[in-house]
Design an enzyme around this catalytic site. Sequence first.
Site, PDB file in Angstrom:
ATOM      1  N   ALA A  63       0.853  -1.188   0.000  1.00 50.43           N
ATOM      2  CA  ALA A  63       0.000   0.000   0.000  1.00 50.43           C
ATOM      3  C   ALA A  63       0.888   1.237   0.000  1.00 50.43           C
ATOM      4  O   ALA A  63       2.046   1.174   0.417  1.00 50.43           O
ATOM      5  CB  ALA A  63      -0.880  -0.020   1.242  1.00 50.43           C
ATOM      6  N   GLY A 121       0.367  -5.169   0.666  1.00 54.93           N
ATOM      7  CA  GLY A 121      -0.822  -5.107  -0.175  1.00 54.93           C
ATOM      8  C   GLY A 121      -0.585  -5.713  -1.549  1.00 54.93           C
ATOM      9  O   GLY A 121      -1.518  -6.215  -2.182  1.00 54.93           O
ATOM     10  N   GLU A 126      -1.247  -9.221  -1.056  1.00 55.54           N
ATOM     11  CA  GLU A 126      -2.695  -9.413  -0.853  1.00 55.54           C
ATOM     12  C   GLU A 126      -3.425  -9.400  -2.191  1.00 55.54           C
ATOM     13  O   GLU A 126      -4.325 -10.207  -2.437  1.00 55.54           O
ATOM     14  CB  GLU A 126      -3.237  -8.317   0.081  1.00 55.54           C
ATOM     15  CG  GLU A 126      -2.706  -8.512   1.500  1.00 55.54           C
ATOM     16  CD  GLU A 126      -3.144  -7.435   2.477  1.00 55.54           C
ATOM     17  OE1 GLU A 126      -2.892  -6.247   2.179  1.00 55.54           O
ATOM     18  OE2 GLU A 126      -3.719  -7.773   3.520  1.00 55.54           O
ATOM     19  N   GLU A 145       4.044  -5.664   7.004  1.00 53.63           N
ATOM     20  CA  GLU A 145       3.182  -4.754   7.768  1.00 53.63           C
ATOM     21  C   GLU A 145       3.564  -4.671   9.246  1.00 53.63           C
ATOM     22  O   GLU A 145       3.525  -3.610   9.856  1.00 53.63           O
ATOM     23  CB  GLU A 145       1.710  -5.191   7.650  1.00 53.63           C
ATOM     24  CG  GLU A 145       1.053  -4.817   6.330  1.00 53.63           C
ATOM     25  CD  GLU A 145       1.289  -5.836   5.227  1.00 53.63           C
ATOM     26  OE1 GLU A 145       2.202  -6.680   5.359  1.00 53.63           O
ATOM     27  OE2 GLU A 145       0.562  -5.782   4.215  1.00 53.63           O
TER      28      GLU A 145
HETATM   29  N1  3HC Z   1       4.597   3.495   0.012  1.00 53.30           N
HETATM   30  C1  3HC Z   1       5.099   4.704  -0.317  1.00 53.30           C
HETATM   31  N2  3HC Z   1       6.376   4.915  -0.688  1.00 53.30           N
HETATM   32  C2  3HC Z   1       7.188   3.842  -0.704  1.00 53.30           C
HETATM   33  C3  3HC Z   1       6.748   2.558  -0.366  1.00 53.30           C
HETATM   34  C4  3HC Z   1       5.384   2.388  -0.001  1.00 53.30           C
HETATM   35  N3  3HC Z   1       4.860   1.209   0.313  1.00 53.30           N
HETATM   36  N4  3HC Z   1       7.783   1.700  -0.480  1.00 53.30           N
HETATM   37  C5  3HC Z   1       8.843   2.428  -0.879  1.00 53.30           C
HETATM   38  N5  3HC Z   1       8.484   3.721  -1.015  1.00 53.30           N
HETATM   39  C6  3HC Z   1       9.339   4.820  -1.462  1.00 53.30           C
HETATM   40  C7  3HC Z   1      10.466   5.073  -0.477  1.00 53.30           C
HETATM   41  O1  3HC Z   1      10.053   5.949   0.552  1.00 53.30           O
HETATM   42  C8  3HC Z   1      11.533   5.665  -1.374  1.00 53.30           C
HETATM   43  O2  3HC Z   1      11.219   7.011  -1.556  1.00 53.30           O
HETATM   44  P1  3HC Z   1      12.393   8.106  -1.712  1.00 53.30           P
HETATM   45  O3  3HC Z   1      13.191   7.669  -2.900  1.00 53.30           O
HETATM   46  O4  3HC Z   1      11.649   9.381  -1.874  1.00 53.30           O
HETATM   47  O5  3HC Z   1      13.176   8.028  -0.438  1.00 53.30           O
HETATM   48  C9  3HC Z   1      11.322   4.941  -2.704  1.00 53.30           C
HETATM   49  O6  3HC Z   1       9.999   4.405  -2.660  1.00 53.30           O
HETATM   50  C10 3HC Z   1      12.290   3.793  -2.940  1.00 53.30           C
HETATM   51  O7  3HC Z   1      12.272   2.961  -1.800  1.00 53.30           O
HETATM   52  P2  3HC Z   1      13.611   2.331  -1.199  1.00 53.30           P
HETATM   53  O8  3HC Z   1      14.651   3.374  -1.070  1.00 53.30           O
HETATM   54  O9  3HC Z   1      13.207   1.604   0.025  1.00 53.30           O
HETATM   55  O10 3HC Z   1      14.026   1.332  -2.370  1.00 53.30           O
HETATM   56  P3  3HC Z   1      14.755  -0.059  -2.280  1.00 53.30           P
HETATM   57  O11 3HC Z   1      14.970  -0.481  -3.674  1.00 53.30           O
HETATM   58  O12 3HC Z   1      15.900   0.007  -1.342  1.00 53.30           O
HETATM   59  O13 3HC Z   1      13.693  -1.054  -1.600  1.00 53.30           O
HETATM   60  C11 3HC Z   1      11.535  -2.072  -1.265  1.00 53.30           C
HETATM   61  C12 3HC Z   1      12.530  -1.430  -2.275  1.00 53.30           C
HETATM   62  C13 3HC Z   1      12.086  -3.399  -0.738  1.00 53.30           C
HETATM   63  C14 3HC Z   1      10.249  -2.315  -1.994  1.00 53.30           C
HETATM   64  C15 3HC Z   1      11.332  -1.101  -0.077  1.00 53.30           C
HETATM   65  O14 3HC Z   1      11.012   0.177  -0.579  1.00 53.30           O
HETATM   66  C16 3HC Z   1      10.249  -1.500   0.884  1.00 53.30           C
HETATM   67  O15 3HC Z   1      10.463  -2.370   1.720  1.00 53.30           O
HETATM   68  N6  3HC Z   1       9.082  -0.850   0.777  1.00 53.30           N
HETATM   69  C17 3HC Z   1       8.013  -0.975   1.743  1.00 53.30           C
HETATM   70  C18 3HC Z   1       7.301  -2.284   1.635  1.00 53.30           C
HETATM   71  C19 3HC Z   1       6.193  -2.309   2.637  1.00 53.30           C
HETATM   72  O16 3HC Z   1       6.362  -2.048   3.812  1.00 53.30           O
HETATM   73  N7  3HC Z   1       5.012  -2.694   2.148  1.00 53.30           N
HETATM   74  C20 3HC Z   1       3.852  -2.807   2.994  1.00 53.30           C
HETATM   75  C21 3HC Z   1       3.118  -1.524   3.000  1.00 53.30           C
HETATM   76  S1  3HC Z   1       1.767  -1.541   4.116  1.00 53.30           S
HETATM   77  C22 3HC Z   1       0.540  -2.384   3.322  1.00 53.30           C
HETATM   78  O17 3HC Z   1       0.739  -2.888   2.241  1.00 53.30           O
HETATM   79  C23 3HC Z   1      -0.761  -2.439   4.044  1.00 53.30           C
HETATM   80  C24 3HC Z   1      -1.730  -3.420   3.483  1.00 53.30           C
HETATM   81  O18 3HC Z   1      -1.644  -4.652   4.165  1.00 53.30           O
HETATM   82  C25 3HC Z   1      -3.152  -2.943   3.652  1.00 53.30           C
END
Ligand code: 3HC
Length: 694
Positions: free
Chosen positions: A62, A101, A104, A124
């Site tokens: 998400a 997400g 999911e 998450e």
């Molecule tokens: N939402 C918004 N922005 C995000 C994001 C997300 N889920 N994931 C990454 N970004 C942004 C980062 O903030 C970063 O922004 P910036 O360049 O302005 O600093 C940019 O994308 C690149 O991210 P990384 O520097 O982390 O890139 P990497 O290549 O090192 O890593 C990744 C890639 C492994 C995908 C890592 O970004 C990551 O772990 N992302 C988060 C994954 C996550 O936590 N997903 C779950 C979200 S909650 C959810 O899904 C709820 C649902 O169950 C309802």
Amino acid sequence: MSVVSMEVKDGLAYVWVDNPPVNAISHGVRQGILEGLVEALEDDGVEAIILAARGRTFMAGADITEFDKGPQPPHLSQVVETLEAAGKPVIAALHGFTLGGGLEIALGCHYRIAATGTKLGFPEVTLGIIPGATGTQRLPRLVGVKAALDLITTGKQITADTALSLGILDRLSGDDLMGQAADFARDILAQGEGVRRLSEIMIDPQSIPAGLFDDTRKSLAKSKRGFESPQACVDAVEAALLPYPQGVAREREITLERRASPQSAAQRHLFFAERACGHIPNLPKDTAKRLIKKVGIIGAGTMGGGIAMAFSSAGIDVTLLEIAQDALDAGLARVGNNYGGNVKRGRITQAQADECMGRISGTTEYANLADMDLVIEAVFEKMEVKKQVFETLDDVVKPGAILATNTSYLDVNEIAAATKRPEDVVGLHFFSPANVMKLLEIVRGDKTAPDVLSTVSALAKRIGKVGVVAGVCFGFIGNRMLQGYAREAGLMLLEGASPGQIDQALYDFGMPMGPIAVTDMAGIDIGTMIRQALDPSAYDANAFAVHDRLVEMGRKGQKTGAGFYRYEVGNRTPIPDLAVDAIIGQEAEARGIARRSISDDEIVQRCIFALVNIGAQILEEGIAYRSGDIDVVYVNGYGFPRYRGGPMHYADHVGLAKTFEIICALRDQHGGRWWTPAPLIERLAKQGGSFHSF
Ligand code: 3HC
Ligand code: NAI
């Protein structure tokens, strides 16, 4: 440009998500997938649908930036349910990261194929929430409750191979993901397999090992002490035993609760703060970087050995230099033992350990460092020794190499001035054990060149560290703030608290160890030595009176079997010691300090707000670029509880008006020498502001 598009080719509809950089599932993506799906379902020429993403990854979750705005329809769960309800087979084609997400959505599809190298997971829990768009209900139905609990409560990423063996994936593809996804779709159609819906599966309670939920809760209460979301994940997975609609309703309830929780706000703050610290102000993203292939390290002691492991484990060749052969042999043997320990604990294989050791060589000759791209000095914490090392490095190491110091407190500008190339000099302050701790403070000297900063910032990421840039001052960000924390703990000893009470109060706040036990572990003499080099006006002598007495008595901490506590041979458990209580009493009396009963709340307040007050000074002086950088330092280098977001976020949570009030009250009680509120706190408190905006 729309973030989702749809095209039809040879009877197959392709719904493409294109929302760089990580295809986060924003409002536009949710809306777009639903529209693409409706169009594909209404098109009689379409027999099956493939959902895929452009760029370097499938959907990584998400869009976390939308969380503070509150849920906006269409909700992610609605997208997942609509995908599953489709009357034509929907196949998810995965690559890169399929997280949160994103997973999911993939579970809402009827089939899943992934490129080799795809990583899957539910992170998450690391954001203080749960997979709240039916992930906690669909995954256990697909892989069983035990495997689902493991994935959901740890947030770990698994490989496509593991996902295939668990049954999350139906197929793996080679290089041509989209071609093989199309073949897969045709096979499904040819075999008339139709749609498969995970929500229709009922979990057989008999399939669940007895006591699984309670055992998992108990074990998480220990391994994730203080964190709320791992427990919430267990509650949600347990609800998967209910009929699907009730399970989903329970998941929704827990999700809304978690999203609104202070812990989730803290963990999300850190997610962005850890990424923001890689962005260095006034340093364009395209600043050239120097090539780092070979790293030299001076000093094979505690830090040098750990730093060597950090580089070698990341595939970088290392040469360790010591003054004498026996010290070098001892240092290399320690590194070998540490890798051996990792093999024993199953963290790496013997072959990996051999490979890492093979990348580390030793020398006693500076000439062997001539062609290094980066040299990191980790010798004794004495300015004269460090200057001598840098003069020698200046003579022997090739032009263009980066020269770094691992000093904890000393002036990086003075060290740089020992060379004729101060622009190539930078502080790289690792934390002990350097092969484990995630934090790397990057100390920019007045003359450090922009491309040096840019190179070491990227290098931090390459070796798995979070690099935070700090300016030059005594102790930089982390250790300068620690002075205040340690000072208050030391003063409270004299005022009436016992070592055990202080440690327990801060342990209960969430620190992994209390400050007194930490001092015993690090060696009480280290602080004494550092203070000896300082002007006495720089610290509070009362606060360290007991420390100095213990060192005089040879009680230097764990390494001598006694310090503030006693230790039994081969055991690191601190045992309270009446002899130390007596010394504390004598020192208090000698200094005219009346002893009183001190509450646990006072202990936490004084130690934590001392960090906050110095943090605010550091921020205003420009030693730290952002308040989030300070939080990243404290969480990754000093064990500040992640679920509290770091000291500055904690102060924001308490409220800066309240923080100002607390610090003023401490000033009124203990005097203004250490407790004058930082002007920044006063200003923000009066404006109703927060550190978050800094
Ligand atoms: N939402 C918004 N922005 C995000 C994001 C997300 N889920 N994931 C990454 N970004 C942004 C980062 O903030 C970063 O922004 P910036 O360049 O302005 O600093 C940019 O994308 C690149 O991210 P990384 O520097 O982390 O890139 P990497 O290549 O090192 O890593 C990744 C890639 C492994 C995908 C890592 O970004 C990551 O772990 N992302 C988060 C994954 C996550 O936590 N997903 C779950 C979200 S909650 C959810 O899904 C709820 C649902 O169950 C309802
Ligand atoms: P240590 O005493 O374990 O190791 C220092 C090593 O340097 C010894 O093996 C010594 O033989 C070698 N050495 C001394 N002078 C030398 C020279 N001129 N040439 C080559 N080798 C030389 O010390 P430790 O703990 O590893 O600390 C090293 C540096 O790292 C210090 O500046 C310290 O402040 C800093 N540091 C220490 C941390 C810790 O927790 N121990 C944490 C972060 C930084």
